[in-house]
Scaffold this motif. Structure first.
Motif, short mmCIF file in Angstrom:
data_model
loop_
_atom_site.label_atom_id
_atom_site.label_comp_id
_atom_site.label_asym_id
_atom_site.label_seq_id
_atom_site.Cartn_x
_atom_site.Cartn_y
_atom_site.Cartn_z
N ASP A 82 19.21 21.62 -2.82
CA ASP A 82 20.18 21.35 -1.77
C ASP A 82 19.93 19.96 -1.18
OD1 ASP A 82 22.27 22.60 0.20
OD2 ASP A 82 20.76 21.61 1.46
N LYS A 83 20.99 19.15 -1.10
CA LYS A 83 20.81 17.77 -0.66
C LYS A 83 20.46 17.64 0.81
CE LYS A 83 25.71 16.86 0.32
NZ LYS A 83 26.88 16.01 -0.02
N VAL A 84 20.62 18.71 1.56
CA VAL A 84 20.28 18.68 2.98
C VAL A 84 18.87 19.21 3.23
CG1 VAL A 84 20.88 19.54 5.28
CG2 VAL A 84 22.69 18.88 3.68
N SER A 85 18.60 20.41 2.73
CA SER A 85 17.30 21.02 3.02
C SER A 85 16.18 20.55 2.10
CB SER A 85 17.42 22.55 2.94
OG SER A 85 17.84 22.96 1.66
N ASP A 86 16.54 19.96 0.97
CA ASP A 86 15.52 19.54 0.00
C ASP A 86 15.44 18.02 -0.16
OD1 ASP A 86 14.74 22.21 -0.72
OD2 ASP A 86 16.59 22.37 -1.90
N VAL A 87 15.70 17.31 0.91
CA VAL A 87 15.71 15.85 0.85
C VAL A 87 14.37 15.28 0.39
CG1 VAL A 87 15.88 13.72 2.20
CG2 VAL A 87 17.53 15.55 2.55
N LYS A 88 13.28 15.84 0.89
CA LYS A 88 11.96 15.30 0.56
C LYS A 88 11.66 15.35 -0.93
CE LYS A 88 7.07 15.58 1.82
NZ LYS A 88 6.06 16.27 2.67
N PRO A 89 11.78 16.51 -1.60
CA PRO A 89 11.51 16.52 -3.04
C PRO A 89 12.51 15.70 -3.84
CG PRO A 89 12.32 18.66 -2.33
CD PRO A 89 12.01 17.89 -1.09
N ILE A 90 13.77 15.65 -3.40
CA ILE A 90 14.77 14.87 -4.11
C ILE A 90 14.43 13.39 -4.03
CG2 ILE A 90 17.18 14.17 -4.13
CD1 ILE A 90 17.93 16.99 -3.24
N THR A 91 14.01 12.95 -2.85
CA THR A 91 13.63 11.54 -2.68
C THR A 91 12.41 11.20 -3.53
OG1 THR A 91 14.49 11.56 -0.41
CG2 THR A 91 12.97 9.79 -0.99
N TYR B 195 17.02 4.93 -15.13
CA TYR B 195 18.08 4.47 -14.22
C TYR B 195 19.18 5.51 -14.04
CZ TYR B 195 22.20 1.99 -12.57
OH TYR B 195 23.32 1.63 -11.87
N ASP B 196 19.71 6.04 -15.13
CA ASP B 196 20.83 6.98 -15.02
C ASP B 196 20.47 8.21 -14.19
OD1 ASP B 196 22.45 5.33 -16.52
OD2 ASP B 196 22.03 6.35 -18.42
N ALA B 197 19.24 8.72 -14.39
CA ALA B 197 18.81 9.89 -13.62
C ALA B 197 18.65 9.54 -12.14
CB ALA B 197 17.49 10.43 -14.17
N ALA B 198 18.04 8.39 -11.86
CA ALA B 198 17.87 7.97 -10.47
C ALA B 198 19.23 7.78 -9.80
CB ALA B 198 17.06 6.67 -10.41
N LYS B 199 20.17 7.17 -10.52
CA LYS B 199 21.51 6.96 -9.98
C LYS B 199 22.19 8.29 -9.66
CE LYS B 199 26.05 5.06 -11.25
NZ LYS B 199 26.82 4.32 -12.29
N GLU B 200 22.11 9.25 -10.58
CA GLU B 200 22.74 10.54 -10.36
C GLU B 200 22.20 11.23 -9.11
OE1 GLU B 200 22.96 14.98 -12.39
OE2 GLU B 200 22.93 13.23 -13.73
N VAL B 201 20.88 11.17 -8.94
CA VAL B 201 20.27 11.85 -7.81
C VAL B 201 20.61 11.14 -6.50
CG1 VAL B 201 18.12 12.67 -6.80
CG2 VAL B 201 18.44 12.76 -9.27
N LEU B 202 20.66 9.81 -6.51
CA LEU B 202 21.05 9.06 -5.31
C LEU B 202 22.49 9.37 -4.92
CD1 LEU B 202 19.32 5.65 -6.07
CD2 LEU B 202 18.86 7.11 -4.09
N LEU B 203 23.35 9.51 -5.92
CA LEU B 203 24.74 9.88 -5.63
C LEU B 203 24.81 11.29 -5.05
CD1 LEU B 203 26.59 8.38 -8.73
CD2 LEU B 203 26.82 7.65 -6.35
N LYS B 204 23.96 12.18 -5.54
CA LYS B 204 23.90 13.55 -4.99
C LYS B 204 23.57 13.50 -3.50
CE LYS B 204 21.17 17.83 -5.34
NZ LYS B 204 22.08 18.85 -5.88
N LEU B 205 22.63 12.61 -3.16
CA LEU B 205 22.22 12.47 -1.76
C LEU B 205 23.26 11.71 -0.93
CD1 LEU B 205 18.44 11.49 -2.07
CD2 LEU B 205 19.37 13.63 -1.15
N GLY B 206 24.16 10.99 -1.61
CA GLY B 206 25.09 10.15 -0.88
C GLY B 206 24.42 8.91 -0.33
N ASP B 207 23.34 8.51 -0.97
CA ASP B 207 22.54 7.37 -0.50
C ASP B 207 23.03 6.09 -1.17
OD1 ASP B 207 20.66 5.58 0.36
OD2 ASP B 207 18.92 6.67 -0.43
#
Length: 210
Positions: free
Chosen positions: A145-154, A166-178
């Motif tokens: 969850d992009k709200v409750s799991d920010v720490k592990p996602i980051t 790069y592609d994986a990092a980009k996808e996850v940053l987009l998930k976060l809306g960062d």
């Protein structure tokens, strides 16, 4: 007597007791306690009994018992029982211990999967990164969850970036809306076309580029 046996099996001497008694005797004892004393599935005695099973590396039996205790508590909810949440927490704790045991015995794939089930995402990420299991790490990120799991996602974004994924990092940053983080990633990777496209839509971030 049974309570005393449970307490004995939850001490540091449990493993050596297994060697003295023989595995067959230990299984008989565990089965007797499990089948004959359902009251041990409540409260602090549940935790003591789970300690006994995990000390004997009987993880499947411990998990089954804890789940049964959770179901029993749920069925008795109308009569004032409150052990369901505690039993569920005991199951999660048990899975975490099994993951630690798997890691200690170099069964890293199983350990990573069990850390995920136990929601010990930091431990799971550490193993996935250490062994270069990037696809599994990305799959995990998609499930969080992009709200409750920010720490592990980051933490995963940082790992992907260090590894040049790069592609994986980009996808996850987009998930976060960062968007700021994505712009920084593009700058660090010298992907100027992508960076300027982002900047065109987010002019407030121009200091990150110029």
């Amino acid at each position: 007597m049974v309570h005393a046996l449970v307490q004995l099996c939850t001490t540091q001497s449990c493993v050596s007791n297994m060697c003295t008694w023989g595995l067959g005797t230990t299984w008989v004892l565990a089965a007797y306690i499990h089948q004959s004393h359902p009251d041990l599935g409540r409260g602090s005695l549940l935790l003591q009994a789970l300690e006994m099973f995990t000390s004997m590396r009987m993880f499947d039996e411990a998990k089954q018992w804890a789940e049964e205790a959770a179901r029993s508590s749920g069925a008795a909810k109308g009569s004032g029982a409150t052990g369901g949440a505690g039993s569920a927490a005991a199951v999660a704790e048990l899975i975490g211990r099994q993951a630690e045991w798997s890691e200690e015995t170099a069964n890293y794939e199983a350990a990573a999967e069990m850390y995920i089930k136990a929601k010990k995402h930091d431990r799971a990420i550490a193993l996935l990164v250490k062994h270069g299991w990037w696809d599994r790490l990305l799959t995990l990120m998609r499930s969080l969850d992009k709200v409750s799991d920010v720490k592990p996602i980051t933490a995963a974004v940082a790992a992907f970036t260090r590894a040049g994924k790069y592609d994986a990092a980009k996808e996850v940053l987009l998930k976060l809306g960062d968007i700021s983080g994505l712009l920084q990633l593009n700058v660090e990777e010298q992907r100027w076309d992508d960076a300027f496209l982002l900047l065109a839509a987010n002019g407030q971030l121009k200091d990150q580029v110029y």
